[in-house]
Scaffold this motif. Structure first.
Motif, PDB file in Angstrom:
ATOM      1  N   VAL A   1       3.326  -5.282  -1.693  1.00 22.04           N
ATOM      2  CA  VAL A   1       1.946  -5.022  -1.313  1.00 22.04           C
ATOM      3  C   VAL A   1       1.842  -4.649   0.169  1.00 22.04           C
ATOM      4  O   VAL A   1       1.057  -3.777   0.548  1.00 22.04           O
ATOM      5  N   THR A   2       2.651  -5.286   1.015  1.00 17.79           N
ATOM      6  CA  THR A   2       2.657  -4.937   2.434  1.00 17.79           C
ATOM      7  C   THR A   2       3.078  -3.486   2.635  1.00 17.79           C
ATOM      8  O   THR A   2       2.493  -2.754   3.447  1.00 17.79           O
TER       9      THR A   2
ATOM     10  N   ILE B   1      -3.299   1.469  -0.141  1.00 16.76           N
ATOM     11  CA  ILE B   1      -4.476   0.610  -0.172  1.00 16.76           C
ATOM     12  C   ILE B   1      -4.792   0.190   1.257  1.00 16.76           C
ATOM     13  O   ILE B   1      -3.924   0.252   2.146  1.00 16.76           O
ATOM     14  N   THR B   2      -6.022  -0.245   1.460  1.00 15.78           N
ATOM     15  CA  THR B   2      -6.404  -0.747   2.784  1.00 15.78           C
ATOM     16  C   THR B   2      -6.045  -2.223   2.892  1.00 15.78           C
ATOM     17  O   THR B   2      -5.849  -2.905   1.882  1.00 15.78           O
TER      18      THR B   2
ATOM     19  N   ASP C   1      -7.727  -4.797   3.560  1.00 14.41           N
ATOM     20  CA  ASP C   1      -8.642  -5.766   2.961  1.00 14.41           C
ATOM     21  C   ASP C   1      -8.423  -5.927   1.465  1.00 14.41           C
ATOM     22  O   ASP C   1      -8.936  -6.861   0.843  1.00 14.41           O
ATOM     23  N   LYS C   2      -7.639  -5.033   0.840  1.00 14.66           N
ATOM     24  CA  LYS C   2      -7.333  -5.133  -0.590  1.00 14.66           C
ATOM     25  C   LYS C   2      -5.992  -5.830  -0.844  1.00 14.66           C
ATOM     26  O   LYS C   2      -5.584  -5.999  -1.997  1.00 14.66           O
ATOM     27  N   LYS C   3      -5.322  -6.218   0.230  1.00 16.09           N
ATOM     28  CA  LYS C   3      -3.978  -6.770   0.088  1.00 16.09           C
ATOM     29  C   LYS C   3      -3.954  -8.022  -0.795  1.00 16.09           C
ATOM     30  O   LYS C   3      -3.161  -8.116  -1.746  1.00 16.09           O
ATOM     31  N   GLN C   4      -4.827  -9.004  -0.530  1.00 13.98           N
ATOM     32  CA  GLN C   4      -4.813 -10.248  -1.296  1.00 13.98           C
ATOM     33  C   GLN C   4      -5.172 -10.007  -2.757  1.00 13.98           C
ATOM     34  O   GLN C   4      -4.631 -10.674  -3.662  1.00 13.98           O
ATOM     35  N   THR C   5      -6.068  -9.054  -3.015  1.00 17.86           N
ATOM     36  CA  THR C   5      -6.445  -8.741  -4.395  1.00 17.86           C
ATOM     37  C   THR C   5      -5.224  -8.305  -5.201  1.00 17.86           C
ATOM     38  O   THR C   5      -5.024  -8.744  -6.348  1.00 17.86           O
ATOM     39  N   PHE C   6      -4.377  -7.461  -4.596  1.00 17.58           N
ATOM     40  CA  PHE C   6      -3.205  -6.977  -5.313  1.00 17.58           C
ATOM     41  C   PHE C   6      -2.092  -8.034  -5.363  1.00 17.58           C
ATOM     42  O   PHE C   6      -1.278  -8.033  -6.296  1.00 17.58           O
ATOM     43  N   ILE C   7      -2.062  -8.923  -4.386  1.00 18.38           N
ATOM     44  CA  ILE C   7      -1.101 -10.049  -4.458  1.00 18.38           C
ATOM     45  C   ILE C   7      -1.455 -10.932  -5.649  1.00 18.38           C
ATOM     46  O   ILE C   7      -0.581 -11.358  -6.421  1.00 18.38           O
TER      47      ILE C   7
END
Length: 326
Positions: free
Chosen positions: A242-243, A251-252, A254-260
């Motif tokens: 995701v990083t 992705i931006t 702010d969407k990182k945790q959503t995809f994690i």
């Protein structure tokens, strides 16, 4: 009732139905006193709570208390207690096998235990089979208790069910079912055994069970360690994936945790979704800036750029832009 009835939890001078005595002074009631629950017939769930025990007293070898009822589900039981029909109670205790000992008469005595609960029962205290619990809090079966007592070198069948004359306490030969003999490792044709042989077989079986229990715990620990390591590896892989997607502009941030979170539930779906997003295009790629490795920007070169490239270069090089078009 005008006067509360006192129930005897334990009388150390009375042998319980499994053939051993419990030393009253060795009963730990500290934790019990914080929640002195009164149950019905050792049913350890909220629906069988009758109330609590009050005025708990220890002295002269006995431990006793008086019930304070708080139940609507057992109104008939409460009535029978108040009328004097029900007079018996029974302890539920935690114990360690190491705290069993024998006195000079050969009597088996439990010197230490912890009181978990006290139940109203249909027969008087000590005459009833007390409830014994493993250290993990699970109640022992009647068979486990009998096996435990036998392991101390004496058959302890409940006296209330034992048709043999109690005056003849020494059994030279013991007869069991064929299945019991087979479980203890005897030949299938065995019909009777001497008591020492039976004791040895029971201890051997107990030791094997203890060994198997230790092996099982070892396997559980190893499996847990493997699962923890696998979980950590997966977590690290998700973080890296995701990083990288953020760095590539798929992705931006702010969407990182959503995809994690998505990857933790369905790694393949998250991976496929991220790969379906295009990478961010670097519009400044190929544009040479003053001070860089290429030629300095000129007005002629600027006019050859696309509109997006012009805006990118202008935003990244505001001072040079002013010099060219001031």
């Amino acid at each position: 009732m005008s006067e509360k009835r006192r129930f005897v939890f334990n009388d150390e001078s009375v042998k319980n139905s499994y053939g051993f005595y419990i030393l009253t002074s060795g009963i730990d009631i500290r934790r019990f006193s914080q929640n002195p629950v009164c149950l019905a017939d050792h049913w350890n769930w909220t629906g069988s709570v009758l109330g609590i025990w009050e005025d708990i007293q220890a002295g002269s070898g006995t431990l006793s208390g008086t019930p304070k009822f708080d139940t609507k589900s057992y109104e008939e039981l409460v009535r029978q207690v108040e009328s004097g029909t029900l007079k018996g109670c029974s302890m539920g205790i935690l114990f360690d096998e190491a705290d069993f000992t024998k006195n000079e008469n050969g009597d088996l005595i439990l010197t230490k235990c912890e009181l978990m609960e006290v139940s109203i029962v249909a027969v008087p205290s000590n005459a009833n089979s007390i409830a014994l619990y493993h250290q993990n809090g699970n109640r022992m079966s009647e068979g486990e208790i009998k096996t435990l007592c036998l392991s101390f070198g004496k058959s302890q069948e409940p006296e209330i069910n034992n048709p043999i004359n109690n005056n003849d306490s020494t059994m030279k030969k013991i007869q069991l079912s064929l299945m019991a003999f087979a479980a203890l490792g005897f030949a299938q044709t065995t019909q009777t055994v001497e008591e020492p042989e039976l004791d040895k077989a029971i201890l051997t079986l107990k030791n094997e069970n203890d060994k198997n229990a230790l092996e099982l715990e070892k396997v559980k620990r190893e499996l847990q360690a493997y699962q923890d390591a696998d979980k950590l590896k997966k977590t690290q892989e998700i973080e890296t994936m995701v990083t990288l997607a953020v760095q590539e502009g798929r992705i931006t941030a702010d969407k990182k945790q959503t995809f994690i979170d998505l990857a933790a539930q369905n790694l393949e779906l998250a991976k496929a979704t991220l790969e379906s997003f295009p990478k961010k295009v670097d519009l400044s790629a190929g544009v040479k800036t003053p001070g860089g490795n290429g030629e300095p920007m000129t007005e002629e070169k600027f006019q050859t750029l696309s509109e997006d490239q012009r805006w990118t270069w202008k935003n990244e090089n505001p001072e040079e832009y002013k010099k060219l078009f001031a």
